[in-house]
Scaffold this motif. Structure first.
Motif, PDB file in Angstrom:
ATOM      1  N   TRP A   1       0.830   8.317  -9.440  1.00  0.00           N
ATOM      2  CA  TRP A   1       1.073   6.548  -8.936  1.00  0.00           C
ATOM      3  C   TRP A   1      -0.735   6.235 -10.178  1.00  0.00           C
ATOM      4  CZ3 TRP A   1      -3.812   4.857  -6.374  1.00  0.00           C
ATOM      5  CH2 TRP A   1      -3.695   3.759  -5.998  1.00  0.00           C
TER       6      TRP A   1
ATOM      7  N   CYS B   1      -0.084  11.896  -6.371  1.00  0.00           N
ATOM      8  CA  CYS B   1      -1.418  10.769  -6.579  1.00  0.00           C
ATOM      9  C   CYS B   1      -1.263  10.342  -8.188  1.00  0.00           C
ATOM     10  CB  CYS B   1      -2.121  11.557  -6.177  1.00  0.00           C
ATOM     11  SG  CYS B   1      -4.185  10.983  -6.919  1.00  0.00           S
TER      12      CYS B   1
ATOM     13  N   LYS C   1      -3.242   3.582  -2.255  1.00  0.00           N
ATOM     14  CA  LYS C   1      -2.856   4.634  -1.817  1.00  0.00           C
ATOM     15  C   LYS C   1      -3.474   5.263  -1.377  1.00  0.00           C
ATOM     16  CE  LYS C   1      -0.491   8.102  -3.792  1.00  0.00           C
ATOM     17  NZ  LYS C   1       0.815   8.997  -2.865  1.00  0.00           N
TER      18      LYS C   1
ATOM     19  N   HIS D   1       0.981  -1.303   0.246  1.00  0.00           N
ATOM     20  CA  HIS D   1      -0.089  -0.198   0.023  1.00  0.00           C
ATOM     21  C   HIS D   1       0.357   1.338   0.114  1.00  0.00           C
ATOM     22  CE1 HIS D   1      -4.138   2.298   0.897  1.00  0.00           C
ATOM     23  NE2 HIS D   1      -2.340   3.236   2.096  1.00  0.00           N
ATOM     24  N   GLN D   2       0.557   2.771  -0.821  1.00  0.00           N
ATOM     25  CA  GLN D   2       1.486   3.345  -1.348  1.00  0.00           C
ATOM     26  C   GLN D   2       1.007   4.900  -0.111  1.00  0.00           C
ATOM     27  OE1 GLN D   2       4.258   3.858  -3.510  1.00  0.00           O
ATOM     28  NE2 GLN D   2       4.263   1.633  -3.331  1.00  0.00           N
TER      29      GLN D   2
ATOM     30  N   ASP E   1      -7.923   3.698  -3.469  1.00  0.00           N
ATOM     31  CA  ASP E   1      -7.286   4.533  -2.474  1.00  0.00           C
ATOM     32  C   ASP E   1      -7.417   3.504  -1.077  1.00  0.00           C
ATOM     33  OD1 ASP E   1      -9.884   4.560  -0.986  1.00  0.00           O
ATOM     34  OD2 ASP E   1     -10.490   6.316  -1.546  1.00  0.00           O
TER      35      ASP E   1
END
Length: 671
Positions: free
Chosen positions: A512, A509, A490, A437-438, A464
């Motif tokens: 990615w 964001c 993320k 998970h970013q 998310d």
């Protein structure tokens, strides 16, 4: 925070400025909506602190050629710590009486970090959003005191080192102060775009505000001629307007700290400069009025006592029952006499009594260190003992039963609840621990894989942190060989974005998300599952439903046509962390239920359900009946915080997910 300094150089205008600062903060914390930026009062205090301390230190360097460190630290300890320690002690005692046992853990943890002068880093590590925290720590306001204490420790050494390196020329030290301000401000701008909590709570990103006060101190020591003119006085009025304007116009949505912080910081600097002017155009007479002097004198104690006065009663009645404005304002008013008592019987005696003045610096510092150690060790011991005590009704329910529609909701908190209330916040998907998970600054778009069956259909989960909370259910299917899962998630970065979000290219964001879509287009999976915190994605939009509809349409157009797209209905939003509520209502789970219409966004759900070109999987009926959504289903705790599923409950939803997902998989493969 700063305490008043009664010396021959005492400035009534700064005392009045303290009054403005503390009133902004107190009214903001009391919920006065028109003061949405009242938090800038702390920034005013930072500039005042930097000015007063730097004035003292530069004076010592010019007069004596050195700083007497022991005397300096002892004096600061006598002025700041007695009232601080007293409020910590009374807050802990009050919390034992009125706060639920789960929140008491938070209280004791905060007390330990506060006693060690680093509460700001506790909140940074926890990712606290100071401007929007639903269940804040009763010691959250100590973050600013932590920054000032750390500043007081480092600043004298920095100025002394600069003074000696620059061959004892005090005027050249000004350039060092300027360098600190510039570097710290640059760090603030850099960090806030990546991690707002660290930018908000850390000394390196806030030191520039204190350094601005230091620059004002250095400037005033040169006594420029223009200080005595009307320009300085008029600029002080502009500064006063700037501070007040920030209090009334800033909100929790204002990017902070950052460029916006310049308004209250530079406004305060202008006020201090103008107050040094003898011109009649200065606002100093207004700031010197007796009521302003009284509030300014007790401002430090008022800052310390007002926050627990707000938070402990709120905790006692439950954060799901917000106190009305008339109550919070009443508590703010009650804080004033308590602050006066603290000022009169704690601050003043430790600062000005003959006994305090006779105490040696060494004795003061030893006593301070011992007191800090006792408070920290006691809090930690109580915390360890408390964590061994289970929080439940003491009664069990039948465990391991399949989830059903409508959900089976016990009336009490079961002793076999899983996860337990104390463990809820850590009951999280493995993608957080393994780095898949970013975080807010992450850009790695490779995702991670679950499952080894190369013949199984490939499912890409994309979204998310709400997508991350669904991973345990999808991963269970992957481990069973039913799918191969590619997880892509993320924090605060949706796979579906509104037009306003798309208008910010180049952010971590955006980068990615574009990279994930590029990879999915290059090698289309059988199923792409979009899972997002929809309400957060459309926050601030004038027409949320239309913005979400347009965002979904844009995302579908970007995804590979060969993949079947599934939209996961969002999990309920309980508003506050359910575990905190349940800990206060062990015999009445219904007290922590939330109306279905409040927990679920029907406008956004309708958009998702009616979207052409995508299936919709809705599992909320396993949590909510027709009227309400429950934080406890069977022996499962549903959410680890306000709106993220626990790992355990997500896994329990695997059979329901399997039934709906496999039908979409069959459609995708044409079977």
């Amino acid at each position: 925070m700063t305490t008043p300094t009664k010396t021959s150089s005492f400035r009534p205008d700064i005392q009045g400025l303290r009054a403005i600062a503390v009133l902004l903060v107190v009214l903001y914390h009391s919920g006065v909506s028109v003061l949405g930026g009242g938090y800038v009062g702390v920034d005013v205090f930072f500039v005042i602190s930097g000015f007063l301390i730097t004035s003292h230190l530069l004076g010592s360097l010019e007069r004596d050629g050195r700083i007497r460190f022991r005397e300096f630290y002892a004096k600061r300890a006598r002025r700041i710590l007695p009232a601080s320690f007293a409020v910590v002690l009374f807050t802990v005692i009050a919390s034992f009486i009125w706060v639920n046992p789960l929140q008491l853990t938070q209280v004791l943890q905060g007390a330990a970090w506060t006693a060690l002068y680093v509460p700001n880093y506790l909140f940074a590590v926890e990712g606290t959003d100071y401007l929007a925290e639903t269940i804040p720590s009763v010691f959250q306001h100590y973050w600013s005191l932590g920054i000032e204490e750390q500043f007081y420790i480092l600043w004298p050494a920095l100025l002394t080192g600069a003074f000696l390196l620059l061959r004892r020329r005090p005027k050249l030290v000004t350039w060092v102060i300027l360098a600190v301000a510039v570097v710290s401000f640059a760090a603030c701008l850099l960090v806030v775009s990546r991690s707002q909590p660290w930018a908000f709570f850390s000394l390196p990103t806030r030191a520039w505000e204190l350094a601005v006060g230091g620059l004002v101190a250095a400037l005033l020591r040169t006594r420029p001629a223009w200080i005595a003119t009307g320009i300085a006085g008029l600029s002080a009025w502009v500064g006063l307007i700037a501070v007040i304007a920030a209090g009334f116009t800033f909100t929790s949505s204002t990017p902070f700290p950052g460029l916006s912080t310049l308004l209250p910081v530079l406004g305060t600097a202008a006020l201090i400069i103008g107050g040094a002017s003898s011109t009649r155009w200065s606002p100093a007479p207004l700031l010197s009025l007796r009521p302003m002097q009284f509030v300014g004198a007790i401002s430090y104690s008022l800052y310390l006592v007002h926050w627990p006065m707000q938070q402990i009663p709120q905790s006692a009645v439950g954060y799901n029952n917000p106190l009305p404005l008339w109550v919070t304002l009443g508590l703010a008013v009650l804080s004033v006499p308590l602050a006066w008592l603290s000022f009169r019987y704690i601050e003043e005696p430790f600062r000005t009594s003959p006994r305090a003045r006779r105490a040696s610096a060494s004795a003061t510092l030893i006593a301070t260190g011992a007191t800090s150690a006792v408070i920290a060790v006691t809090a930690i011991c109580l915390l360890l003992v408390g964590n061994l005590t289970p929080i439940s009704s003491g009664r069990a329910v039948e465990a391991g039963q399949p989830l059903s529609v409508p959900p089976v909701v016990p009336s009490f908190v079961p002793s076999n609840l899983t996860p337990q209330l104390r463990e809820a916040s850590n009951d999280n998907s493995v993608v957080y621990a393994n780095g898949c998970h970013q975080g807010p600054t992450g850009r790695d778009a490779n995702g991670c894989w679950f499952g080894s069956n190369t013949d199984a259909p490939v499912v890409a989960l994309f979204g998310d942190s709400h997508a991350a909370s669904w991973v345990p259910a999808f991963a269970a299917m992957a481990e069973a060989g039913e799918i191969r899962l590619n997880s892509n998630s993320k924090s605060s970065c949706g796979s579906v974005q509104t037009a306003s979000e798309q208008a910010a290219p180049g952010t971590s964001c955006a980068v990615w998300r574009d990279r994930v879509i590029e990879r999915l287009r290059a090698d289309p999976p059988d199923i792409i599952v979009l899972a997002n915190f929809a309400a957060a994605r459309v926050e601030g939009e004038s027409d949320p439903a239309q913005a979400w509809r347009d965002g979904i349409a844009q995302t579908l157009a970007e995804l590979p046509a060969a993949s079947r797209v599934v939209i996961m209905a969002d999990s309920p939003n309980f508003g506050i962390t359910p575990a905190m509520c349940l800990a206060a209502h062990l015999e009445d789970v219904s007290a922590c239920e939330v109306d279905r219409a409040v927990a679920l966004r029907d406008d956004l759900r309708s958009v998702e359900r009616d979207t052409d070109g995508a299936d919709w999987i809705d599992l909320t009926d396993y949590i909510c009946d027709d009227l309400s959504c429950s934080p406890v289903v069977g022996n499962y705790l549903v959410s680890r915080d306000a709106h993220h599923l626990t790992k355990t409950f997500a896994e329990a939803l695997t059979p329901a997910l399997r039934e709906r997902l496999l039908s979409a998989t069959s459609t995708a493969r044409g079977t």
